[in-house]
Design an enzyme around this catalytic site. Structure first.
Site, PDB file in Angstrom:
ATOM      1  N   HIS A  88      39.594  33.481  36.785  1.00 11.88           N
ATOM      2  CA  HIS A  88      39.856  34.913  36.656  1.00 11.88           C
ATOM      3  C   HIS A  88      40.645  35.214  35.382  1.00 11.88           C
ATOM      4  CE1 HIS A  88      38.990  38.449  39.208  1.00 11.88           C
ATOM      5  NE2 HIS A  88      39.935  39.042  38.489  1.00 11.88           N
ATOM      6  N   TYR A 106      33.570  42.183  45.509  1.00 12.93           N
ATOM      7  CA  TYR A 106      34.653  41.429  46.137  1.00 12.93           C
ATOM      8  C   TYR A 106      34.374  41.386  47.635  1.00 12.93           C
ATOM      9  CZ  TYR A 106      37.438  41.597  41.860  1.00 12.93           C
ATOM     10  OH  TYR A 106      37.883  41.435  40.576  1.00 12.93           O
ATOM     11  N   LYS A 111      31.424  33.464  41.566  1.00 11.76           N
ATOM     12  CA  LYS A 111      32.368  33.393  40.455  1.00 11.76           C
ATOM     13  C   LYS A 111      33.731  32.937  40.958  1.00 11.76           C
ATOM     14  CE  LYS A 111      34.068  36.262  36.603  1.00 11.76           C
ATOM     15  NZ  LYS A 111      35.523  36.125  36.845  1.00 11.76           N
ATOM     16  N   THR A 115      32.816  37.604  43.470  1.00 12.19           N
ATOM     17  CA  THR A 115      34.027  37.080  42.839  1.00 12.19           C
ATOM     18  C   THR A 115      35.055  36.708  43.889  1.00 12.19           C
ATOM     19  OG1 THR A 115      33.701  38.364  40.815  1.00 12.19           O
ATOM     20  CG2 THR A 115      35.938  37.626  41.285  1.00 12.19           C
ATOM     21  N   SER A 126      31.607  45.592  37.570  1.00 15.83           N
ATOM     22  CA  SER A 126      32.561  45.379  38.653  1.00 15.83           C
ATOM     23  C   SER A 126      32.427  46.458  39.718  1.00 15.83           C
ATOM     24  CB  SER A 126      33.986  45.393  38.089  1.00 15.83           C
ATOM     25  OG  SER A 126      34.936  45.367  39.133  1.00 15.83           O
TER      26      SER A 126
END
Length: 394
Positions: free
Chosen positions: A279, A131, A255, A157, A109
């Site tokens: 999520h 992100y 995602k 994501t 992440s």
């Protein structure tokens, strides 16, 4: 450590994590929004699917290996990128080492507490997750840092709207760990001496910063600092997604897809893979379980891009069911974090052993020589199980 550190199920890893972690830390792992209906359905839907085993003609040796996002893997199970991992001082590095030891792909992440350089050094088969946060120049800078570090794939994501409300209450998560914070949280932390001792022995406090979200010329933001940047960034368009996929120029996973029409637009945007995801239930509650949404999406685009799934995977049999319904591979999130909390790197390895053993048992019992042979005929699927969101046909 008291007792046997090895555990037989992910459920046992979760029990140990709940016992060993302060409430605020364990509560953050539960995630889930509002009433938690999606979290429950993500897990419960797998139990509605039955296996249809064969009685003879089994194969003595089974092949579980495959290639995902251009990387070889010993089994179709990837580590899902998850944010700040304060459950263990070695955090994402321990997870990456365990995954590398099992020849499994690591998802990192951008909100991680350890740097992308450290994690890639621990596991060369790492996919970096972004992100849509900051302006395009900032996004490219973070992407290029991941490329330079050696990441082999990019994950974007988009299935996160950060719902605050939880019917069972949300844990208090501090912005920074300082003396005042430690004193305030002492009643929650002191009853969990083994968790605290791990950090004392490592010579560090739980890290709530996000070093991979550093801006050019700026400092390392805290989790909530990074979250604030994301909140202030206008959401991306399909053109933005296409631009980023082109900028990366390699394996690119989107995602958060739950609709057939979004899956088709993802193909048009140039992504090479998508994950059917909500999520982990920490987005819009009452979204159906991802395993219910998988079949129509896999049918629509599975011959054009890799279709993955995350959400609710707790055992190797769940992996087999996802593959049978059209997933190329799955990602695990809470499962590996509970293993990390239970026993560090060895606990993550333990979880991966559980996944591999359960998947291999399913492939054996269903009469196949490889995980890639699994299909709908291997399952007993109840009427009305599948959900279709978005246009089902062009």
């Amino acid at each position: 450590m008291f007792g046997n550190p090895w555990f037989e199920t992910v459920a046992e890893a979760q029990r140990r994590a709940k016992k060993r972690l302060p409430y605020a830390v364990y509560g953050a792992l539960l995630a889930g929004s509002e009433r938690g209906a999606t979290v429950a359905d993500n897990v419960g839907a797998f139990a509605e699917l039955g296996f249809a085993p064969r009685v003879a003609g089994h194969h003595a040796v089974r092949d579980l290996s495959t290639t995902v996002l251009g990387m070889p893997t010993a089994m179709p199970v990837l580590i899902s990128p998850t944010g700040v991992q304060a459950v263990h001082p070695d955090a994402e590095v321990a997870v990456a080492r365990a995954a590398a030891g099992h020849n499994v792909i690591m998802g990192l992440s951008s909100f991680a507490s350890r740097t992308v350089e450290e994690v890639v050094a621990a596991n060369p088969n790492t996919a970096f997750q972004l992100y849509w946060s900051g302006d395009r120049d900032t996004i490219v800078q973070r992407m290029e840092r991941a490329r330079t570090a050696g990441c082999k794939a990019l994950i974007l994501t988009l299935d996160w709207s950060f719902s605050h409300g939880r019917d069972w209450g949300s844990p208090t998560i501090p912005d920074r760990i300082g003396l005042r914070t430690m004193l305030r949280m002492a009643p929650d932390v002191l009853p969990h001496p083994r968790w605290l001792w791990r950090f004392v022995r490592a010579g560090r406090l739980p890290d709530l910063t996000t070093p991979n979200m550093r801006q050019p010329g700026g400092g390392v933001p805290t989790f909530f600092g990074a979250y604030g940047e994301w909140m202030q960034t206008p959401p991306p368009s399909w053109a933005d997604i296409g631009w980023l996929a082109k900028e990366w120029g390699g394996p690119f996973l989107l995602k958060g897809v739950g609709r057939v029409d979004d899956a088709r637009r993802a193909v048009d945007a140039g992504v090479t893979a998508l994950s059917v995801s909500n999520h982990g239930g920490n987005n819009l509650d009452t979204t159906p379980a991802t395993i219910r949404l998988l079949p129509p999406i896999a049918e629509a685009v599975g011959d054009q891009i890799e279709v993955l799934l995350d959400g609710g995977i707790r055992r190797g049999g769940d992996v087999a069911k996802a593959l049978a319904l059209g997933a190329h591979a799955v990602l695990i999130g809470r499962a590996h974090l509970w293993g990390l909390a239970a026993n560090g790197q060895a606990g993550v390895a333990n979880v991966l052993d559980i996944m591999r053993g359960g998947l291999d048992s399913a492939v054996l019992g269903l009469g196949h020589a490889s995980a890639g042979e699994l299909g709908p005929d291997d399952l007993v699927i109840p009427d009305g199980f599948t959900r279709t969101a978005g246009a089902a046909a062009r």
